[in-house]
Write a protein that holds these residues in place. Structure first.
Motif, mmCIF file in Angstrom:
data_model
loop_
_atom_site.group_PDB
_atom_site.id
_atom_site.type_symbol
_atom_site.label_atom_id
_atom_site.label_comp_id
_atom_site.label_asym_id
_atom_site.label_seq_id
_atom_site.Cartn_x
_atom_site.Cartn_y
_atom_site.Cartn_z
ATOM 1 N N ILE A 162 0.842 -1.196 0.000
ATOM 2 C CA ILE A 162 0.000 0.000 0.000
ATOM 3 C C ILE A 162 0.880 1.251 0.000
ATOM 4 N N PHE A 163 0.265 2.394 -0.354
ATOM 5 C CA PHE A 163 0.832 3.718 -0.089
ATOM 6 C C PHE A 163 -0.084 4.392 0.935
ATOM 7 N N HIS A 164 0.479 5.263 1.772
ATOM 8 C CA HIS A 164 -0.363 6.045 2.684
ATOM 9 C C HIS A 164 0.226 7.444 2.826
ATOM 10 N N THR A 165 -0.613 8.371 3.209
ATOM 11 C CA THR A 165 -0.219 9.783 3.190
ATOM 12 C C THR A 165 0.850 10.132 4.224
ATOM 13 N N ASP A 166 1.078 9.291 5.228
ATOM 14 C CA ASP A 166 2.169 9.562 6.174
ATOM 15 C C ASP A 166 3.533 9.442 5.506
ATOM 16 N N GLU A 167 3.591 8.746 4.353
ATOM 17 C CA GLU A 167 4.868 8.570 3.670
ATOM 18 C C GLU A 167 4.899 9.280 2.304
ATOM 19 N N LEU A 168 3.831 9.974 1.973
ATOM 20 C CA LEU A 168 3.761 10.682 0.690
ATOM 21 C C LEU A 168 3.850 12.199 0.930
#
Length: 638
Positions: A343-349
């Motif tokens: 997954i991608f999540h906004t804490d890392e984007l």
């Protein structure tokens, strides 16, 4: 890492130890228990497995989730594979040898055997058994072992069939090898009496010592596995499966306790924020023309991007809960179970090719505020949807704290999600195998390894270090055989023994624990040496037909060409014992070549010439004899 007060945390742990037994045949058929190489496979077949209902009409949650992953299971069969292993024939009766060894283990832990043992079916639909279930039999209950931190109760002892060995992932599913399937396996379950990581390790070591004391368990990588159940007072029971190395157990317990502490703290923070999990949404349009390779690859293959808004989760999805693992890693584990790469999540984007503008557009698309997080999955339509639903479900459980689940052990002492905890619906009776009535009255009480060490020192005059190496080593049963009376080369392969006083214990011990190790390190294929090879070589040395110094060379020759007998290999390699006259002549030649050195140094020349003499004799003479005759020869010339 923070070292917690485990009593204050309310740490509770229990162990499940799975140990393969070293029997001649498998648990429910007469096939050998030899592990084969996949290249030796003679044919293949495939299966699809589905969960079945229990007697009460229930389906186990763990089996149900496993069945949601559509996979084909391919099995490698061998020239020794039978119809029982392929699930084309009913299982035979329980193996007597395996039952007797299990009763020995029960004695060592002061357990009470059951009056009648019934074989049960335990549902497994991960492909590890061709039948879709594992056969398991309760043999004994209520035992105990001691540790320095107090007694640990042993709840149950089961005799089971080993699962098939997973050898590869395929495009359609998983490939298994049937060589391991059906090997007898004991499962020892402790009570939840363990209260520190160190006690967990000590208890596992104690159980391992008791198992090896029988001399009837397999040794080597993969023959013993430890599962650990861990919880803290504010957390939940988590089962950690597949701890391969016993030395990792304390780290596994320590890391799991810390993980649960972090998850409880995250749940408290989420409660303060009044966090919630939103509905899954399709956000494919946000990423049209994206520079992210992963997302562009999925869209280019006709896939989609699915998202779930996580209200109040900002900054917590990226929070570390174990070494190199974050809450987002937990979410990703669940997505991977449904075929997604992660997954991608906004804490890392923004990162991974995803821009700030795309992050802003993503937040707008799902209605996420700055204090919220968003998780996305990019993949084929079906995979993306099922994976993001799994992420959403795991996010909801974060609001509660620690979910009960089964996790897999990683090499670094951390764990990963596998499946929900199994329930009672997983077990139901096996109707093809009759029950047995275990009779412990004629089962011998094995000698503990700690007792063997003391006996080897007293009886065989072995040093403490060598005695311990032999007692705890995998060759202990062979050592016991070759040093006892009546064991000689004639019965190396199971024939009638000759009258013999047995092999010298020091020679046997150093050969098994030092010589074989040194040969292995030199690249010699010692795994090709059979029991009869080693017994024959030691017997030749004991009878004087082979000098002790010739043992390594003869073992090397046999390992390289194992089809020969020890006598044939010794003759071809010129390793037969030389008589005293031959030894004298060889020594005289060496001394004569070094006459000036002998005249000048006298007995001081001994050390240098000894090695040259042994080299000239090429292992044909015992070192003590060479030493004696060389001293005599030097004295004559000096």
């Amino acid at each position: 890492m923070t070292e917690y007060d485990y009593d204050e945390l309310g740490l509770v742990a229990g162990l499940e130890i799975h140990q393969q037994l070293d029997t001649a045949t498998k648990l429910f058929c007469q096939c050998p228990t030899e592990i084969r190489e996949p290249e030796e496979s003679t044919r293949r077949f495939t299966r699809y497995l589905h969960p079945t209902r229990s007697e009460l009409g229930e389906i186990d949650d763990a089996a149900l989730e496993e069945s949601k992953v559509d996979r084909e299971f391919e099995y490698l069969a061998y020239d020794s594979t039978c119809l029982v292993e392929e699930d084309e024939e009913p299982p035979h009766e329980l193996d007597d040898e395996a039952l007797e060894t299990t009763l020995e283990v029960a004695q060592l832990m002061d357990m009470s055997p059951v009056d009648q043992a019934h074989v049960m079916r335990k549902i497994v639909v991960d492909g590890s058994n061709t039948s879709g279930f594992q056969r398991s039999t309760l043999i004994a209950t209520e035992g105990e072992i001691e540790t320095s931190e107090g007694a640990v109760g042993i709840e149950d002892l089961l005799l089971e069939e080993e699962s098939a060995q997973r050898v590869a992932e395929t495009d359609d599913g998983v490939r298994y090898s049937l060589d391991r399937l059906g090997i007898p396996l004991v499962e020892i379950g402790t009570k939840p009496d363990i209260s520190t990581p160190d006690q967990a390790l000590e208890a596992a070591e104690r159980i391992g010592m008791l198992l090896r004391s029988t001399g009837k368990v397999k040794r080597g990588l993969g023959t013993i596995r430890q599962d650990v159940n861990v919880s803290i007072a504010a957390g939940a029971r988590v089962e950690i499966k597949g701890v391969q190395s016993l030395d990792d157990i304390d780290d596994i317990v320590r890391n799991e306790a810390a993980r649960q502490v972090e998850l409880v703290e995250i749940a408290d923070e989420l409660a303060e924020r009044e966090a919630s999990v939103g509905e899954v949404q399709d956000v494919t349009d946000v990423f049209e023309g994206t520079d992210s390779g992963v997302i562009a690859g999925a869209l280019g293959s006709g896939g989609s991007v699915m998202a779930v808004p996580l209200s109040g989760f900002d900054g917590l999805v990226g929070r570390e809960i174990a070494p190199d693992r974050r809450l987002g890693t937990e979410f990703s584990d669940h997505a991977k179970r449904h075929g997604a790469g992660g997954i991608f999540h906004t804490d890392e984007l923004p990162a991974y090719g995803v821009t700030e503008d795309e992050v802003a557009a993503l937040r707008d698309a799902v209605g996420a505020d700055p204090e919220d997080a968003v998780a996305i999955v990019a993949d084929d339509d079906e995979i993306a949807e099922s994976a993001i639903e799994a992420v959403a479900e795991r996010a909801r459980s974060s609001l509660e704290g620690v979910p009960e689940e089964t996790r897999g052990a990683n090499d670094d002492g951390t764990t990963r999600y596998m499946r929900p905890l199994p329930g009672a619906a997983r077990m139901y009776p096996e109707t093809d195998v009759p029950p047995v009535e275990p009779d412990p009255s004629e089962v011998p009480q094995p000698e503990l390894l700690t007792e063997k060490v003391e006996r080897y020192q007293a009886e065989y005059d072995l040093g403490s270090g060598l005695a311990e190496q032999v007692a705890y080593g995998k060759h202990m049963p062979l050592f016991e055989d070759v040093v006892s009376e009546g064991i000689s080369a004639s019965d190396a392969s199971g024939g009638s023994p000759d009258e013999s006083d047995g092999v010298d214990p020091t020679l046997a011990a150093t050969t098994l624990e030092s010589t074989l190790t040194e040969l292995r390190r030199d690249g010699v294929p010692v795994s090709d040496l059979h029991r009869e090879h080693i017994v024959s070589v030691l017997s030749m040395a004991e009878s004087g037909d082979l000098p002790n110094e010739g043992v390594p060379d003869l073992l090397r020759a046999l390992a390289e060409e194992p089809d020969r007998s020890a006598e044939e290999a010794a003759e071809e390699a010129g390793l037969g014992g030389a008589d005293e006259e031959e030894v004298r002549e060889a020594i005289a030649e060496v001394v004569e070549r070094n006459e000036s050195q002998v005249e000048e140094e006298g007995m001081q020349a001994f050390s240098g010439l000894m090695g040259e003499c042994m080299g000239a004799l090429r292992g044909k003479a015992d070192g003590d004899l060479v030493s004696q005759l060389l001293r005599e020869e030097i004295q004559k010339r000096a």
